[in-house]
Design a protein around this motif. Structure first.
Motif, PDB file in Angstrom:
ATOM      1  N   SER A 163     -37.449 -58.411 -13.875  1.00  0.00           N
ATOM      2  CA  SER A 163     -37.765 -59.012 -12.931  1.00  0.00           C
ATOM      3  C   SER A 163     -36.998 -60.314 -13.180  1.00  0.00           C
ATOM      4  O   SER A 163     -36.235 -60.406 -14.015  1.00  0.00           O
ATOM      5  N   ASP A 164     -36.443 -60.294 -11.754  1.00  0.00           N
ATOM      6  CA  ASP A 164     -35.925 -62.362 -11.371  1.00  0.00           C
ATOM      7  C   ASP A 164     -37.291 -62.651 -12.517  1.00  0.00           C
ATOM      8  O   ASP A 164     -37.068 -63.644 -11.612  1.00  0.00           O
ATOM      9  N   ASN A 165     -37.375 -63.527 -13.415  1.00  0.00           N
ATOM     10  CA  ASN A 165     -38.015 -64.042 -14.282  1.00  0.00           C
ATOM     11  C   ASN A 165     -37.319 -65.635 -13.813  1.00  0.00           C
ATOM     12  O   ASN A 165     -38.105 -66.984 -13.788  1.00  0.00           O
ATOM     13  N   ILE A 166     -36.182 -66.252 -14.009  1.00  0.00           N
ATOM     14  CA  ILE A 166     -35.626 -67.581 -13.846  1.00  0.00           C
ATOM     15  C   ILE A 166     -36.014 -68.177 -12.715  1.00  0.00           C
ATOM     16  O   ILE A 166     -36.365 -68.518 -12.312  1.00  0.00           O
ATOM     17  N   GLY A 167     -36.089 -66.892 -11.851  1.00  0.00           N
ATOM     18  CA  GLY A 167     -35.546 -67.506  -9.918  1.00  0.00           C
ATOM     19  C   GLY A 167     -37.043 -67.240 -10.018  1.00  0.00           C
ATOM     20  O   GLY A 167     -37.569 -68.244  -8.917  1.00  0.00           O
ATOM     21  N   THR A 191     -44.279 -65.572 -27.673  1.00  0.00           N
ATOM     22  CA  THR A 191     -43.964 -64.121 -28.503  1.00  0.00           C
ATOM     23  C   THR A 191     -42.346 -63.873 -28.619  1.00  0.00           C
ATOM     24  O   THR A 191     -42.644 -62.856 -29.038  1.00  0.00           O
ATOM     25  N   GLY A 192     -41.827 -64.738 -28.012  1.00  0.00           N
ATOM     26  CA  GLY A 192     -40.501 -64.038 -28.029  1.00  0.00           C
ATOM     27  C   GLY A 192     -39.783 -63.029 -27.253  1.00  0.00           C
ATOM     28  O   GLY A 192     -38.481 -62.526 -27.611  1.00  0.00           O
ATOM     29  N   THR A 193     -40.589 -63.263 -26.200  1.00  0.00           N
ATOM     30  CA  THR A 193     -39.830 -61.841 -25.223  1.00  0.00           C
ATOM     31  C   THR A 193     -38.857 -62.665 -23.852  1.00  0.00           C
ATOM     32  O   THR A 193     -38.834 -64.056 -24.327  1.00  0.00           O
ATOM     33  N   LYS A 194     -37.937 -61.451 -23.699  1.00  0.00           N
ATOM     34  CA  LYS A 194     -36.925 -61.873 -22.633  1.00  0.00           C
ATOM     35  C   LYS A 194     -37.983 -62.758 -20.856  1.00  0.00           C
ATOM     36  O   LYS A 194     -37.290 -63.927 -21.005  1.00  0.00           O
ATOM     37  N   PRO A 195     -38.976 -61.934 -20.547  1.00  0.00           N
ATOM     38  CA  PRO A 195     -39.805 -62.862 -19.766  1.00  0.00           C
ATOM     39  C   PRO A 195     -39.681 -64.070 -20.020  1.00  0.00           C
ATOM     40  O   PRO A 195     -39.783 -64.885 -19.140  1.00  0.00           O
ATOM     41  N   GLY A 196     -40.568 -64.462 -21.161  1.00  0.00           N
ATOM     42  CA  GLY A 196     -40.947 -65.589 -21.843  1.00  0.00           C
ATOM     43  C   GLY A 196     -39.975 -66.328 -21.537  1.00  0.00           C
ATOM     44  O   GLY A 196     -39.955 -67.486 -21.456  1.00  0.00           O
TER      45      GLY A 196
END
Length: 352
Positions: A163-167, A191-196
């Motif tokens: 998803s557009d997590n930054i936006g 936990t080092g996830t991309k979304p986090g």
């Protein structure tokens, strides 16, 4: 049980011709193909998956590695919706889904690839797998068609979708600012996830661009679970000053924070505004209903399914990074306050 020889005798063709029709070979006339297919349906013939695999070199199965730190597994409201829509897409194309245990065999450097090859799957779907998992680099070079969600695994035949997590994080902070909040805390992901990572980045970007005061003690970490949100809010309540609003990197953490606020004698939404991320089903039913950033979970599953099918069917397809738009869902957990409001002392927030 009906065999291809029964179909061949009924159609007046050879068993080889029947096999070619069933396996999609082009060198059969349209008239013969139609006749064989009609008789196949009339006789209710079901080809053996193992036998078909010997001819097509395809198992018609897709392996799924998924990991959920909350322990909810398939009951997790975010993972469940993505997996369900993914299965709908690949199932419609004749593929079965094989779920791999996330804790058995994927902890070693070759775990993912070795298990995929042992089961002879045609492709892999990775969901919730941490970026730090061993074997991901090897897997991305394996030439196995792969689609991952919320994991930035990109290779010669590996695409990923987020998803557009930054936006979304920027929208969350901007929404709070529009309602008068200048002092905004954040509970992110450890936990080092991309979304986090991306939601943390979006929070910092928005705070800086909007000229909002940053307080390091108001930036805490959790692991996307309700309990970690509860614990983070307890730590925040113990500080000398509290922000007027807190953005949580997941709905479940925001819901956990509501419990901590109530235990402290405070009213979520009134005393401290809360905004989450995901729009899990529960977000609309807690009190107050949670304002959040909605991820289109069904669309994520559909897009993942279609991308993996293309990767499996076209060896020359270039990998892709797919981004799904987000949406702000306004409910009642965020309160408008006066412009220029100052941080509240946590001691003054506690009611007798």
């Amino acid at each position: 049980m009906t065999t291809i020889y029964d179909i061949a005798r009924r159609a007046g063709v050879s068993a080889t011709t029947v096999s070619k029709v069933l396996n999609g070979y082009p060198d059969v006339s349209a008239k013969t193909r139609e006749k064989v297919q009609r008789i196949t349906n009339e006789l209710g013939y079901q080809p053996s998956a193992a036998a078909r695999g010997l001819v097509t070199r395809r198992s018609m199965s897709i392996g799924v590695f998924f990991q959920d730190e909350s322990g909810m597994g398939f009951r997790h409201p975010f993972l469940h919706d993505i997996i369900a829509s993914f299965q709908d897409v690949v199932g419609a194309s004749g593929y079965d889904v094989l779920f791999f245990s996330p804790t058995n065999g994927s902890k070693t450097p070759q775990g993912f690839e070795a298990r995929a090859r042992h089961r002879d799957v045609d492709g892999l779907f990775l969901l919730g797998v941490p970026r730090t998992s061993p074997g991901l680099t090897s897997l991305s070079r394996s030439r196995i068609p792969i689609i991952s969600v919320d994991l930035d695994l990109l290779g010669s035949r590996a695409s990923y979708l987020v998803s557009d997590n930054i936006g979304g994080a920027r929208v969350a902070v901007s929404h709070l600012a529009e309602l008068g909040h200048r002092y905004i805390g954040f509970v992110g992901d450890r936990t080092g996830t991309k979304p986090g990572h991306d939601r943390t980045l979006g929070y910092h970007q928005a705070m800086q661009e909007l000229g909002l005061p940053f307080r390091a003690e108001w930036v805490l970490e959790g692991d996307f679970t309700e309990e970690s949100g509860y614990e983070a809010m307890q730590r925040m309540l113990a500080l000398p000053e509290m922000p007027t609003a807190v953005f949580f990197a997941s709905d479940m953490m925001a819901i956990g924070a509501m419990r901590a606020l109530r235990e402290a004698g405070l009213t979520p939404g009134d005393d401290v505004s809360l905004i989450g991320f995901d729009d899990v089903q529960l977000a609309a039913y807690v009190t107050p209903a949670l304002t959040t950033i909605r991820q289109n979970k069904e669309e994520m599953g559909r897009m993942a399914g279609h991308e993996l099918l293309e990767l499996m069917q076209n060896p020359n397809k270039p990998p892709a990074v797919l981004t799904v738009p987000i949406e702000l869902v306004v409910r009642s957990s965020v309160k408008r306050i006066g412009i220029g409001s100052t941080p509240q002392l946590s001691t003054s927030l506690h009611r007798a």
